[in-house]
Write an enzyme that holds these catalytic residues in place. Sequence first.
Site, PDB file in Angstrom:
ATOM      1  N   CYS A   2       0.831  -1.201   0.000  1.00 47.53           N
ATOM      2  CA  CYS A   2       0.000   0.000   0.000  1.00 47.53           C
ATOM      3  C   CYS A   2       0.867   1.254   0.000  1.00 47.53           C
ATOM      4  O   CYS A   2       2.074   1.193   0.202  1.00 47.53           O
ATOM      5  CB  CYS A   2      -0.907   0.010   1.219  1.00 47.53           C
ATOM      6  SG  CYS A   2      -1.762  -1.548   1.511  1.00 47.53           S
ATOM      7  N   ASN A  98       0.172   0.633   6.571  1.00 47.67           N
ATOM      8  CA  ASN A  98       0.684  -0.436   5.719  1.00 47.67           C
ATOM      9  C   ASN A  98       1.188  -1.546   6.631  1.00 47.67           C
ATOM     10  O   ASN A  98       1.873  -1.271   7.611  1.00 47.67           O
ATOM     11  CB  ASN A  98       1.856   0.041   4.853  1.00 47.67           C
ATOM     12  CG  ASN A  98       1.445   1.081   3.842  1.00 47.67           C
ATOM     13  OD1 ASN A  98       0.273   1.333   3.630  1.00 47.67           O
ATOM     14  ND2 ASN A  98       2.436   1.694   3.213  1.00 47.67           N
TER      15      ASN A  98
END
Length: 611
Positions: A2, A98
């Site tokens: 991400c 993340n």
Amino acid sequence: MCGIVGYVGDKQSAPILVSGLKKLEYRGYDSAGVAVINRNVLNVVRATGKLKNLESRVQTDSPQGTVGIGHTRWATHGRPSDENAHPHTYGGVAVVHNGIIENHLALKDELKRQGHVFASETDSEVFAHLISDQLKTGKDLPAAVRAAIARVKGTYALAVVTESDPTRIVCTKESSPMVLGLGEGQNFVASDVPALLEHTRDFIYMEEGDLAILTAGGVDIYNRADQKVNRATRRIDWTPMMAEKGGHKHFMHKEIHEQPRAVADTLRGRMLLSEGDVHFEGWSLSPERINALTKITILACGTSWHSGIAGKAMIESLARIPVEVELASEFRYRDPIVESTHLAIAISQSGETADTLAAFKEAKARGASTLALCNVIGSAMTREAEVTVLTNAGPEIGVASTKAFTTQLVGLYLLAVKLGRARGTLSVKAAQEHLTSITEIPKMIEDVLKCEASVKRVARDFMGAQDFLFLGRGPMHPVALEGALKLKEISYIHAEGYAGGEMKHGPIALIDEKMPVVVIAPKQPHVAYEKIIGNIEEVRARGGKVIAIIDEDDTHVATIADHVIRIPAATALLAPVVATIPLQLLAYHVADLRGNDVDQPRNLAKSVTVE
């Protein structure tokens, strides 16, 4: 995986956040969002799908505020939806995350019993709830974040804002990349450098356990022991244009064509031709330590694992040290034999690959010397290593790795020469010959790139195939593996790479008139040229279609293959660098002709930062 972007300054943050997230699209994502604070009011905008959907909503909702965080999500928990998109909020707290919270189910159950209601299916939302609870006890935001992460088991790059503290961002990391961008009257956080290059060239790479407090006026960093620390500021030489397509249809196409320059940059300043040796900046392994080595273990995943297989041949041939190539994702989960006379080499484009980093730490903890082969200075892997060999490929944006692979091969070749000289297995004259050979590689790559039109014709003929087989012998075996991986990654065609000698041990059953077989067949003694011709004849006898990668002067294979792609003749150990280029082009053009998203193939992420 991400992407994270955060901004604090005197400008409207939402456009800066969306622009930064666009620069991180290459990491892969299925949804995106931003959270902006304006006078103690938190505004959150989220959308599934491409960033243009978020951008449209931001333009409509027009969230105001000079402090904000943004995120692109690649699902690990929960389907793609607006509710599961980041930022996640609770009690005036917004977080982007993340990584993976391994104990999120237990934490969720505990919080639900206390009356918390969750709005998403994600693990990341747990952070917002934990931090909100800590703020209610009277802690300030940094202390609340510290207390929250103490309860979490897993990995994270985390950025947090809250309505009650509207002038700063708090961020922290553990086994997931995070960089701080420094500016005048404004500061930034992101998961990767390209997100911020249009605003700053000065970066700090956060270290494990660091917690940073960002305000418009400055950045304060505290280590795991909550002591204020100074981290080195690094000036990034990349220009923003280097992270743009530069007239190419896709980043992958641009990066394939950048390989002559990337290889030359990896060689520059390192070859000591007059001495027959190699110079690596910061090299600290003495000849005595090198001569005491009894084994080298290469740890890598995916494309880097393929380069490691090629590197094994290079090091064993030139330095005569036994080399094992391990899938890093498997290394920790057995009881590996590691001794103080071993050298562990970790290979990773990003230097943040979770599996490789974990395996590298395990080898180090068991007593091995450590060397990182990496494209990103300051990454977690380079900080963990005693010695770092940088590949100098420049930013690689396309998810399917190209120039990272070829520069890894070149870095490994230089390493093999250096080890061979230190161990006395290479004379000055022999080393000079090897170094002279590698200086010819950039020009050879340029020559292969000139044949792109012929590769595209082959791609057009086989773009409808459902399966491919790639065959190579000796140094060409990892090239076959890499060619198959490239094709399956971006075209979604099933492809397998095999050593040529293994074809009769199973794969031959698959061959029929619908099966294209790519045979990498340069005239090299280590490639067993006569035997690879035997493989071609076996394919032809069963109706398979042969696409052969051959030397420019090869007249025999051209008469028995259905298609040929000619490449300049390189020495056996360097031929993989040259032979890889047409396979990259083949994969690219097949995928493009099929209408696929070449730079952002489905289900894949550029940097795999979770196990």
